[in-house]
Design an enzyme around this catalytic site. Structure first.
Site, PDB file in Angstrom:
ATOM      1  N   ASP A 189       1.281  -0.963  -0.020  1.00  0.00           N
ATOM      2  CA  ASP A 189      -0.067  -0.026  -0.174  1.00  0.00           C
ATOM      3  C   ASP A 189       0.502   1.242   0.603  1.00  0.00           C
ATOM      4  OD1 ASP A 189      -2.415  -1.589   1.846  1.00  0.00           O
ATOM      5  OD2 ASP A 189      -2.112  -1.412  -0.001  1.00  0.00           O
ATOM      6  N   ASP A 244       3.928   1.729  -1.127  1.00  0.00           N
ATOM      7  CA  ASP A 244       4.742   2.113  -2.063  1.00  0.00           C
ATOM      8  C   ASP A 244       3.338   2.526  -3.472  1.00  0.00           C
ATOM      9  OD1 ASP A 244       7.181  -0.916  -2.425  1.00  0.00           O
ATOM     10  OD2 ASP A 244       7.311   1.097  -1.516  1.00  0.00           O
ATOM     11  N   ASP A 247       0.716   4.072  -2.689  1.00  0.00           N
ATOM     12  CA  ASP A 247       0.336   5.341  -2.462  1.00  0.00           C
ATOM     13  C   ASP A 247       1.329   6.591  -3.077  1.00  0.00           C
ATOM     14  OD1 ASP A 247      -1.666   4.707  -1.537  1.00  0.00           O
ATOM     15  OD2 ASP A 247      -0.926   4.727   0.302  1.00  0.00           O
ATOM     16  N   LEU A 260     -35.696 -11.545 -16.023  1.00  0.00           N
ATOM     17  CA  LEU A 260     -35.353 -13.530 -16.163  1.00  0.00           C
ATOM     18  C   LEU A 260     -36.532 -13.636 -15.392  1.00  0.00           C
ATOM     19  CD1 LEU A 260     -31.532 -13.739 -14.688  1.00  0.00           C
ATOM     20  CD2 LEU A 260     -32.318 -13.771 -16.593  1.00  0.00           C
ATOM     21  N   GLU A 289     -24.746 -19.439 -12.041  1.00  0.00           N
ATOM     22  CA  GLU A 289     -24.170 -18.482 -11.691  1.00  0.00           C
ATOM     23  C   GLU A 289     -24.693 -17.827 -10.340  1.00  0.00           C
ATOM     24  OE1 GLU A 289     -22.683 -15.592 -14.772  1.00  0.00           O
ATOM     25  OE2 GLU A 289     -23.199 -16.861 -15.954  1.00  0.00           O
ATOM     26  N   LYS A 323     -26.885 -15.054  -7.872  1.00  0.00           N
ATOM     27  CA  LYS A 323     -27.775 -13.560  -8.196  1.00  0.00           C
ATOM     28  C   LYS A 323     -27.207 -12.544  -7.341  1.00  0.00           C
ATOM     29  CE  LYS A 323     -32.193 -12.260  -9.725  1.00  0.00           C
ATOM     30  NZ  LYS A 323     -32.197 -11.284  -9.117  1.00  0.00           N
ATOM     31  N   LYS A 330     -28.010 -20.848 -16.701  1.00  0.00           N
ATOM     32  CA  LYS A 330     -28.329 -20.851 -17.799  1.00  0.00           C
ATOM     33  C   LYS A 330     -28.141 -21.160 -19.034  1.00  0.00           C
ATOM     34  CE  LYS A 330     -26.663 -16.518 -16.671  1.00  0.00           C
ATOM     35  NZ  LYS A 330     -24.961 -14.826 -16.914  1.00  0.00           N
ATOM     36  N   LYS A 372     -34.589 -18.222  -7.109  1.00  0.00           N
ATOM     37  CA  LYS A 372     -34.796 -17.255  -5.960  1.00  0.00           C
ATOM     38  C   LYS A 372     -34.723 -17.864  -4.730  1.00  0.00           C
ATOM     39  CE  LYS A 372     -35.189 -13.244  -5.829  1.00  0.00           C
ATOM     40  NZ  LYS A 372     -36.152 -12.291  -6.409  1.00  0.00           N
TER      41      LYS A 372
END
Length: 652
Positions: free
Chosen positions: A29, A31, A33, A79, A107, A109, A278, A302
């Site tokens: 971090d 380096d 910055d 969907l 995948e 949601k 899908k 869901k």
């Protein structure tokens, strides 16, 4: 200095990619910055050399005046939802009927906001919200403040990609703690916080709130063949891609994946509300196509909603714009999915009777679709001689007798002069997805109606400044803004007007499909039911509802009044030619095409008025068969369906 600025920009962008996309920091971090501060100093001294993809362009803030509308080149579809294994199996059966060897990619949601990102030659040009799927809002300046969205891709591609912007649980907690300390209202949940952040006019606030993204789709044409290849390419281009997904042809394995993810849902750093399945093959996706609302090649499972117990204190009955009378339970307050719930829908009278719901009952409350509070069941073990629910016989607004049609589950007020029905119709007409009359919300509509200034939607266009000034709480400046918004609405494309009329079964997308064919509201006054039913994506129910509405004399009078007031009757999009050679025909493409690619063939067929579908059935009128055509061609022959080849199509 120009060379050093370029070196620092490239170096810092690579470090950002390692950190945000690969989750593998390649520099400390301190380096980072140090290099970042050097770049800031050089850019301040030599602003003419600041590069478009500089990481410094993602910090600091700009106060935006507002958000412009943005028409998506590639529409964003919703969907289809599934809530059970049976619904997933039904989806699998539909897909496998067409493609027995289909595989799926499951995948996560993400519970966030849909975004669309467009790049030209590798540079970010537009970031937009989903909106209604066709028109969203241009939020590019805010998108640029999300650290894991690259300003420049690793390749100079012109591409449109889709994904979700979300707020991590850690960021959400920190923001709400800060808001609590400052005496501000806390956000209900991370999704609401992300939504509010993306619509911030101060871009510095967006940068500070640390939104993140997961990208999952190339909306523009791609050379990839499979969805899992798309995810890999998105990651290679510099986007954040969710690491949890499963490739399989088995619905059993998908169900196991769903249950595994559901079990570890609370361990994730972000909210999810399900799993999207899908068809993995993009060619199969193309053949399966879309319904009016959703792709046929995907489904969103869901997760079951969170449930809580609450007591029903009383019930309110309200009249909607179509006359449907809806019961809403007033409850003892409960915390549900991040919000306090004190009211929940009881759906309709049939639902109340089926569940035997009574005043004073302890009930199970949940959020349908994680959005709308609803009563699921009565906890019978806690019932103690509660009073039976009194179902109203008269309209709570106008006192007319309510009707309960045999084919409906709801009570309905059929009095066209019912005050609540008129008010709800006026509110709908002015709403965002309809005529979008900014400022003309329910409170002002009610005041206008009670004052006798409006009785139907045409009256809105006869309102004067004096009318508004007579209303309690309306000052001159507000009146001027309202009149300007009313005037601006006159130029809306006609599908907004058609939706605004509130015709049963005619939603915003259906309105657009209808006007793509008819082009003008006036043409609907004489449209035939059978013609409307032939429009791709519609059917007999919609066609009957539309023709019944426009057959009324009052409809012709209303259209004439709106036209006289200067309201646009024409569709401003591209109109489908009803005289086209293939208008109204259902066509299926199958096999390999030699001269046209499948997109070109589909575009040509649609330009000729055809509806292109992915499966052969008795409703199919024509099959275009290329080489190596298989089962679809054989099925077409067995059904006696007309068959043509690619050369025939090219000559049309």
């Amino acid at each position: 200095m120009k060379k050093r600025i370029k070196e620092l920009t490239d170096l810092l962008n690579r470090y950002r990619y390692d950190y945000y996309t690969k989750d593998a920091p390649s520099v400390s971090d301190s380096d980072y910055d140090k290099l970042y501060r050097e770049l800031v100093t050089l850019e301040q001294s030599y602003p003419e050399y600041v590069l478009q993809d500089s990481p410094t362009q993602q910090v600091g803030g700009t106060i935006l005046k507002g958000f412009e509308k943005y028409r998506h080149q590639y529409p964003l579809f919703s969907l289809q939802d599934a809530f059970s294994r049976e619904e997933l199996d039904a989806f699998d059966k539909r897909v496998k009927a067409e493609f027995p060897n289909a595989t799926y990619l499951a995948e996560l949601k993400i519970d966030g906001l849909s975004i669309s990102l467009s790049y030209e030659n590798g540079f970010l040009q537009v970031g937009a919200t989903r909106g209604d799927g066709n028109i969203g809002e241009n939020i590019t300046e805010n998108i640029k403040k999300i650290k894991d969205i690259p300003h420049q891709l690793s390749e100079p591609l012109t591409i449109t990609v889709r994904g979700e912007a979300y707020m991590s649980r850690q960021s959400f907690k920190a923001i709400n703690e800060a808001r609590q300390e400052n005496g501000e209202t806390e956000f209900a949940n991370p999704r609401n916080a992300a939504a509010g952040t993306l619509r911030q006019l101060d871009t510095a606030v967006v940068a500070k709130r640390e939104l993140a993204t997961f990208l999952y789709q190339e909306a523009s044409p791609t050379a990839r063949n499979q969805q899992n290849e798309v995810l890999a390419e998105l990651a290679d281009l510099g986007f954040s891609v969710n690491p949890y997904y499963q490739l399989t042809s088995s619905m059993d394995e998908i169900w196991d994946f769903i249950k595994t993810i559901e079990a570890k849902r609370d361990q994730l750093a972000y909210d999810i509300d399900g799993v999207v399945i899908k068809v993995n093959s993009l060619a199969m996706q193309e053949e399966l196509g879309f319904t009016v609302k959703a792709p046929r090649w995907a489904i969103a499972y869901k997760f079951p909603a969170e449930e809580k117990e609450a007591e029903i204190l009383s019930v309110d009955w309200t009249v909607g714009r179509t006359g449907v009378v809806t019961p809403t339970a007033n409850l003892t307050p409960v915390q549900l999915a991040g919000t306090t719930v004190s009211r929940a829908t009881l759906h309709n009278v049939d639902y109340i009777a089926e569940k035997d719901i009574r005043i004073g009952d302890t009930v199970i409350v949940y959020k349908a679709g994680d959005i709308i509070p609803a009563v699921l069941n009565v906890v019978m073990s806690k019932r103690n001689q509660q009073e039976v629910m009194l179902i109203p016989k008269l309209c709570p607004s106008c006192g007319s007798e309510l009707v309960h049609f045999e084919d409906e589950v709801a009570l309905r007020c059929i009095n066209p002069l019912c005050p609540s029905l008129i008010q709800r119709s006026l509110e709908h007409f002015a709403s965002r997805d309809a005529m979008n009359i900014t400022g003309l919300g329910p409170a002002i509509v009610e005041k206008l109606f009670l004052a006798g200034f409006v009785h139907d939607v045409a009256d809105i266009y006869q309102l004067t400044k004096e009318n508004f000034m007579q209303l309690d709480g309306i000052k001159e400046k507000s009146a001027d803004k309202l009149l300007a918004a009313i005037e601006a609405s006159k130029s809306n494309s006609a599908e907004k007007l058609l939706f605004g009329l509130g015709i049963r079964h005619i939603g915003s997308k259906v309105s657009r499909l209808i006007l793509e064919v008819y082009g003008d509201i006036s043409a609907l006054l004489t449209a035939k039911e059978e013609e409307i039913a032939r429009i791709d994506g519609l059917g007999s129910t919609i066609a009957q509802s539309l023709t019944q509405y426009f057959e009324q004399k009052t409809a012709a009078i209303l259209v004439d009044e709106l036209k006289t007031a200067g309201v646009n009757m024409h569709y401003s999009g591209q109109k489908v030619n009803s005289d086209a050679a293939l208008f109204g025909l259902t066509v299926v493409l199958t096999g390999k095409l030699n001269q046209l690619n499948r997109n070109e063939a589909k575009d040509k067929l649609e330009a000729l008025g055809a509806k292109v579908t992915g499966s052969v059935s008795k409703k199919t009128d024509l099959v275009i068969a290329g080489s190596d055509a298989g089962s679809k061609l054989e099925k077409a022959k067995s059904l006696g369906i007309r068959i043509e080849d690619e050369d025939w199509l090219r000559q049309l």
